[in-house]
Scaffold this active site. Structure first.
Site, short mmCIF file in Angstrom:
data_model
loop_
_atom_site.label_atom_id
_atom_site.label_comp_id
_atom_site.label_asym_id
_atom_site.label_seq_id
_atom_site.Cartn_x
_atom_site.Cartn_y
_atom_site.Cartn_z
N SER A 147 4.53 8.21 -0.06
CA SER A 147 4.35 9.28 -1.04
C SER A 147 5.68 10.02 -1.26
CB SER A 147 3.23 10.21 -0.58
OG SER A 147 2.80 11.06 -1.62
N GLU A 245 -4.16 4.45 -8.32
CA GLU A 245 -3.52 5.73 -8.03
C GLU A 245 -2.59 6.13 -9.16
OE1 GLU A 245 -0.35 6.04 -5.12
OE2 GLU A 245 -0.75 3.97 -4.49
N HIS A 275 -4.06 5.79 -2.96
CA HIS A 275 -2.77 6.29 -2.50
C HIS A 275 -2.58 6.08 -1.00
CE1 HIS A 275 0.79 8.74 -2.90
NE2 HIS A 275 0.37 9.62 -2.01
#
Length: 310
Positions: A147, A245, A275
């Site tokens: 991320s 995502e 994700h």
């Protein structure tokens, strides 16, 4: 060179993903520190890995030490959390899963979080931790992140390569990122087109996090968004991303830009996955498959051959 691999959803994961979506629905778009850490800590510990609090380059964090280690080799792991949540302690078991597979000591820095310590404090801490590993004698360092931590790993790679004059002894050897947040300006089309498919993230949540992190700073600054940086001369990069995502375009567009300057980049898209799905190791078959593939990439051809011969 761009290598594209599509991974079809595994039948064994259909029911599990349905349960994950059901459980995630009430908290979609919520980024709360205690809840985030509790979720990440559900990753089971890897066998033969020990964990201890410590530091690198003056940055506090956690060490993950597998039973089998490659001398002089380390992994710097930059955790996710949109620059506002996440801790090294919460991530230690997940990172231990990777460390065990790649036979490397791993360090997870507790880099600065916003809003208490905004941009560019997170990058400064990541850079210091990386320098700290080099100072400790680790001459073979790989970068891994998820991320925003994936984005941070890519930023650190670009700026390190530029600063070190592409010196292979000082730059990371390989980089693997999962669901990287590469564009804090949020310009990817999947921010809109996959808004309903994504069980965890919303564009509004990311916009709020980016605002807390950047304040009035330009989100297109390459030190904030690797998508806008100089991508020439980078080491081999692997990108894994779920096809359900909103950050799918962040991954795809970054990989395409690397390929445009003749970089070596792999992008693996996983059907039906959300994700940073590899954190669900032991729960999703796709998570185990992805971690094994990522580890094979990080080990590189030389270590793979030595392991096969052993």
């Amino acid at each position: 060179m761009l290598s594209l691999t599509h991974h079809p959803v595994l039948p064994q994961d259909h029911a599990t993903m349905a349960k994950i979506r059901e459980m995630a629905a009430p908290a979609k778009g919520v980024l709360e520190r205690a809840a985030f850490d509790a979720l990440i800590e559900h990753t089971p510990p890897a066998q033969g890995v020990t964990y201890e609090a410590g530091s690198a380059g003056g940055v506090a964090g956690w060490w993950c030490r597998p039973l089998h280690q490659t001398p002089g080799a380390a992994m710097l792991y930059l955790h996710g959390g949109a620059y506002i949540v996440g801790t090294a302690r919460a991530y230690r078991h997940f990172v231990g899963q990777i460390a065990q597979r790649v036979h490397r000591v791993a360090f997870i820095p507790d880099y600065a979080l916003a809003p208490e310590r905004p941009f560019p404090a997170a990058f400064n801490d990541a850079e210091a931790a990386y320098a700290g590993l080099l100072d400790q004698g680790f001459g073979d360092v790989v970068l891994v992140g998820d991320s925003c931590g994936g984005g941070l790993a890519l930023i650190l790679t670009s700026l390190t390569v530029a600063a070190k004059g592409r010196n292979p002894t000082l730059s990371p050897k390989r980089v693997a990122v999962m669901s990287p947040w590469t564009d804090l300006a949020l310009t990817g089309m999947t921010m809109e087109t996959l808004a309903d498919a994504d069980p965890f993230l919303t564009k509004a949540a990311l916009a709020s996090a980016a605002s807390q992190y950047l304040g009035r700073h330009d989100p297109r600054d390459p030190k904030a968004s690797p998508f806008y940086g100089n991508l020439e001369g980078l080491p081999p990069i692997r990108v894994d991303v779920g096809e359900d995502e909103i950050l799918l375009d962040d991954a795809r567009r970054y990989a395409e830009r690397v390929a445009l300057v003749d970089g070596e980049v792999q992008i693996h898209t996983w059907e039906g996955m959300p994700h940073v799905f590899p954190t669900n190791v032991g729960v999703l078959h796709a998570a185990d498959a992805a971690l094994n593939d990522i580890a094979s990439f990080l080990r590189g051809p030389d270590l793979r051959r030595s392991l096969e011969a052993a």
